[in-house]
Design a protein around this motif. Structure first.
Motif, PDB file in Angstrom:
ATOM      1  N   TYR A  64     -46.795 -93.360  33.385  1.00  0.00           N
ATOM      2  CA  TYR A  64     -46.238 -93.037  32.067  1.00  0.00           C
ATOM      3  C   TYR A  64     -47.260 -92.273  31.212  1.00  0.00           C
ATOM      4  O   TYR A  64     -48.429 -92.662  31.133  1.00  0.00           O
ATOM      5  CB  TYR A  64     -45.824 -94.321  31.346  1.00  0.00           C
ATOM      6  N   PRO A  65     -46.831 -91.184  30.542  1.00  0.00           N
ATOM      7  CA  PRO A  65     -47.748 -90.390  29.713  1.00  0.00           C
ATOM      8  C   PRO A  65     -47.886 -90.969  28.300  1.00  0.00           C
ATOM      9  O   PRO A  65     -47.258 -90.489  27.352  1.00  0.00           O
ATOM     10  CB  PRO A  65     -47.074 -89.012  29.683  1.00  0.00           C
ATOM     11  N   PHE A  66     -48.699 -91.982  28.160  1.00  0.00           N
ATOM     12  CA  PHE A  66     -48.890 -92.608  26.853  1.00  0.00           C
ATOM     13  C   PHE A  66     -49.430 -91.597  25.837  1.00  0.00           C
ATOM     14  O   PHE A  66     -50.267 -90.750  26.171  1.00  0.00           O
ATOM     15  CB  PHE A  66     -49.845 -93.794  26.965  1.00  0.00           C
ATOM     16  N   GLU A  67     -48.975 -91.720  24.601  1.00  0.00           N
ATOM     17  CA  GLU A  67     -49.400 -90.782  23.557  1.00  0.00           C
ATOM     18  C   GLU A  67     -50.823 -91.054  23.088  1.00  0.00           C
ATOM     19  O   GLU A  67     -51.526 -90.137  22.653  1.00  0.00           O
ATOM     20  CB  GLU A  67     -48.435 -90.841  22.367  1.00  0.00           C
ATOM     21  N   THR A  68     -51.257 -92.318  23.153  1.00  0.00           N
ATOM     22  CA  THR A  68     -52.595 -92.653  22.675  1.00  0.00           C
ATOM     23  C   THR A  68     -53.349 -93.473  23.714  1.00  0.00           C
ATOM     24  O   THR A  68     -52.739 -94.135  24.559  1.00  0.00           O
ATOM     25  CB  THR A  68     -52.537 -93.459  21.368  1.00  0.00           C
ATOM     26  N   GLN A  69     -54.668 -93.440  23.635  1.00  0.00           N
ATOM     27  CA  GLN A  69     -55.498 -94.250  24.514  1.00  0.00           C
ATOM     28  C   GLN A  69     -55.330 -95.735  24.199  1.00  0.00           C
ATOM     29  O   GLN A  69     -55.438 -96.580  25.087  1.00  0.00           O
ATOM     30  CB  GLN A  69     -56.969 -93.851  24.350  1.00  0.00           C
ATOM     31  N   GLU A  70     -55.052 -96.059  22.950  1.00  0.00           N
ATOM     32  CA  GLU A  70     -54.840 -97.448  22.567  1.00  0.00           C
ATOM     33  C   GLU A  70     -53.618 -98.035  23.266  1.00  0.00           C
ATOM     34  O   GLU A  70     -53.629 -99.190  23.709  1.00  0.00           O
ATOM     35  CB  GLU A  70     -54.679 -97.560  21.045  1.00  0.00           C
ATOM     36  N   GLU A  71     -52.555 -97.237  23.400  1.00  0.00           N
ATOM     37  CA  GLU A  71     -51.361 -97.680  24.122  1.00  0.00           C
ATOM     38  C   GLU A  71     -51.618 -97.733  25.625  1.00  0.00           C
ATOM     39  O   GLU A  71     -51.223 -98.677  26.318  1.00  0.00           O
ATOM     40  CB  GLU A  71     -50.199 -96.725  23.838  1.00  0.00           C
ATOM     41  N   ARG A  72     -52.274 -96.700  26.112  1.00  0.00           N
ATOM     42  CA  ARG A  72     -52.553 -96.609  27.540  1.00  0.00           C
ATOM     43  C   ARG A  72     -53.342 -97.817  28.040  1.00  0.00           C
ATOM     44  O   ARG A  72     -52.988 -98.434  29.058  1.00  0.00           O
ATOM     45  CB  ARG A  72     -53.333 -95.326  27.812  1.00  0.00           C
ATOM     46  N   TRP A  73     -54.372 -98.200  27.318  1.00  0.00           N
ATOM     47  CA  TRP A  73     -55.218 -99.295  27.783  1.00  0.00           C
ATOM     48  C   TRP A  73     -54.611-100.666  27.527  1.00  0.00           C
ATOM     49  O   TRP A  73     -54.938-101.628  28.228  1.00  0.00           O
ATOM     50  CB  TRP A  73     -56.617 -99.173  27.190  1.00  0.00           C
ATOM     51  N   ALA A  74     -53.713-100.769  26.577  1.00  0.00           N
ATOM     52  CA  ALA A  74     -52.993-102.030  26.408  1.00  0.00           C
ATOM     53  C   ALA A  74     -52.161-102.302  27.659  1.00  0.00           C
ATOM     54  O   ALA A  74     -52.119-103.433  28.173  1.00  0.00           O
ATOM     55  CB  ALA A  74     -52.096-101.970  25.175  1.00  0.00           C
ATOM     56  N   TYR A  75     -51.512-101.238  28.155  1.00  0.00           N
ATOM     57  CA  TYR A  75     -50.725-101.382  29.391  1.00  0.00           C
ATOM     58  C   TYR A  75     -51.629-101.653  30.583  1.00  0.00           C
ATOM     59  O   TYR A  75     -51.402-102.592  31.351  1.00  0.00           O
ATOM     60  CB  TYR A  75     -49.882-100.130  29.649  1.00  0.00           C
ATOM     61  N   TRP A  76     -52.658-100.822  30.761  1.00  0.00           N
ATOM     62  CA  TRP A  76     -53.476-100.949  31.958  1.00  0.00           C
ATOM     63  C   TRP A  76     -54.268-102.253  31.994  1.00  0.00           C
ATOM     64  O   TRP A  76     -54.511-102.807  33.066  1.00  0.00           O
ATOM     65  CB  TRP A  76     -54.409 -99.741  32.099  1.00  0.00           C
ATOM     66  N   ALA A  77     -54.647-102.759  30.853  1.00  0.00           N
ATOM     67  CA  ALA A  77     -55.339-104.049  30.839  1.00  0.00           C
ATOM     68  C   ALA A  77     -54.447-105.136  31.414  1.00  0.00           C
ATOM     69  O   ALA A  77     -54.886-105.957  32.235  1.00  0.00           O
ATOM     70  CB  ALA A  77     -55.762-104.402  29.411  1.00  0.00           C
ATOM     71  N   LYS A  78     -53.172-105.130  31.014  1.00  0.00           N
ATOM     72  CA  LYS A  78     -52.240-106.136  31.528  1.00  0.00           C
ATOM     73  C   LYS A  78     -51.941-105.899  33.003  1.00  0.00           C
ATOM     74  O   LYS A  78     -51.863-106.851  33.794  1.00  0.00           O
ATOM     75  CB  LYS A  78     -50.942-106.105  30.712  1.00  0.00           C
ATOM     76  N   HIS A  79     -51.799-104.644  33.388  1.00  0.00           N
ATOM     77  CA  HIS A  79     -51.535-104.290  34.788  1.00  0.00           C
ATOM     78  C   HIS A  79     -52.684-104.771  35.681  1.00  0.00           C
ATOM     79  O   HIS A  79     -52.464-105.417  36.715  1.00  0.00           O
ATOM     80  CB  HIS A  79     -51.377-102.769  34.893  1.00  0.00           C
ATOM     81  N   ILE A  80     -53.908-104.474  35.284  1.00  0.00           N
ATOM     82  CA  ILE A  80     -55.081-104.877  36.060  1.00  0.00           C
ATOM     83  C   ILE A  80     -55.208-106.391  36.101  1.00  0.00           C
ATOM     84  O   ILE A  80     -55.438-106.989  37.162  1.00  0.00           O
ATOM     85  CB  ILE A  80     -56.358-104.256  35.461  1.00  0.00           C
ATOM     86  N   SER A  81     -55.055-107.021  34.959  1.00  0.00           N
ATOM     87  CA  SER A  81     -55.219-108.475  34.879  1.00  0.00           C
ATOM     88  C   SER A  81     -54.222-109.206  35.761  1.00  0.00           C
ATOM     89  O   SER A  81     -54.576-110.122  36.509  1.00  0.00           O
ATOM     90  CB  SER A  81     -55.076-108.938  33.429  1.00  0.00           C
TER      91      SER A  81
END
Length: 280
Positions: A64-81
């Motif tokens: 997904y092309p997140f508009e901000t890095q803040e959104e992108r890492w909120a998703y990826w943190a949960k995905h990784i965890s």
């Protein structure tokens, strides 16, 4: 295809007689172990992201092309965890270790959640060729160092609000100052650090030693996304090795080279059940 019991007996005999066993793990293996990317496991953990972005599964949402890095890492943190830190040892991977632990063995895997090591395989016998959820890298690969992300991921999750993390938690490359990324092979910037090259060398040495010995190739849940890493090489090595047997566990793609028909034992049955029966 022979009866299930006949195939089980043949596979047990091949493993018992083998000097070397090379395991190849694909996405279907982790799915069989319970690390699914859709269904309840996805909807139970990603409700806010599903509501906000319309995500349907963990695979497609990772593009997904997140508009901000803040959104992108909120998703990826949960995905990784969810896939790396919140799941412990799984029965299937532990059974695989118990199945081959008394043989000379090695693992090459396109999976990135470190389940082989959690299951008991020593790190120097596992080559996660496509990356590792545990690490971050420079997004443009400006240098070849990887960075452990466990503590950062936890903090990101703890401070996520409305699918965003605080700006001060957005990781930056300590060398070039640019954005960071998860260490996954998805473009030309994938970082192969010193450990990656060491694992690559150990894998090649294992294959060289085993190619003239009695060997079993165990192909586990490998599809056709990246067939050139495990599926095709295993087929080729089986064909050219006089004392080789290919054991393929794949409910969707059990077919293989016609030339290897007499050297291949395929299972479309439940993978966890098959491995459990093989260690009895």
């Amino acid at each position: 295809m022979c009866s299930y019991q006949t195939r089980i007996e043949k596979a047990k005999k091949a493993i018992e007689d083998a000097e070397y066993i090379l395991l190849g793990g694909g996405a279907g293996l982790s799915a069989a172990a319970g690390l699914t990317y859709s269904g309840k496991r996805f909807t139970n953990h990603f409700g806010p992201f599903i509501e906000k972005y319309g995500f349907t599964d963990l695979y497609s949402s990772s593009f997904y092309p997140f508009e901000t890095q803040e959104e992108r890492w909120a998703y990826w943190a949960k995905h990784i965890s969810l896939n790396r830190y919140e799941v412990g040892k799984t029965k299937l991977y532990m059974n695989l270790f118990n199945l081959v632990k008394d043989k000379k063995n090695f693992v090459i895997s396109t999976n990135v959640e470190s389940q082989f090591e959690k299951g008991g395989f020593p790190s120097d016998k596992v080559f996660e060729i496509q990356g590792d959820y545990s690490y971050l890298q420079c997004e443009t690969g400006c240098h070849d160092k990887l960075y452990d992300n466990e503590l950062l991921v936890k903090e990101m999750i703890d401070k996520t609000v409305e699918c965003q993390i605080p700006s001060n938690l957005v990781p930056k490359c300590p060398v070039c100052g640019g954005e960071m990324d998860v260490n996954l092979r998805k473009n030309q910037f994938f970082v192969q650090d010193e450990k990656w090259y060491e694992s690559d060398m150990l894998y090649k040495r294992f294959v060289e030693k085993a190619e003239t010995k009695k060997i079993v190739f165990m192909e586990l849940g490998v599809g056709f996304n990246t067939p050139g890493i495990i599926r095709y090489p295993f087929e080729k090595m089986t064909y050219y090795s006089e004392d080789a047997t290919l054991i393929r566990l794949n409910k969707d793609h059990p077919e293989g080279l016609v030339e290897n028909k007499n050297k291949t034992i395929s299972f479309t049955e439940d993978m966890e059940e098959v491995v459990s029966v093989l260690i009895e």
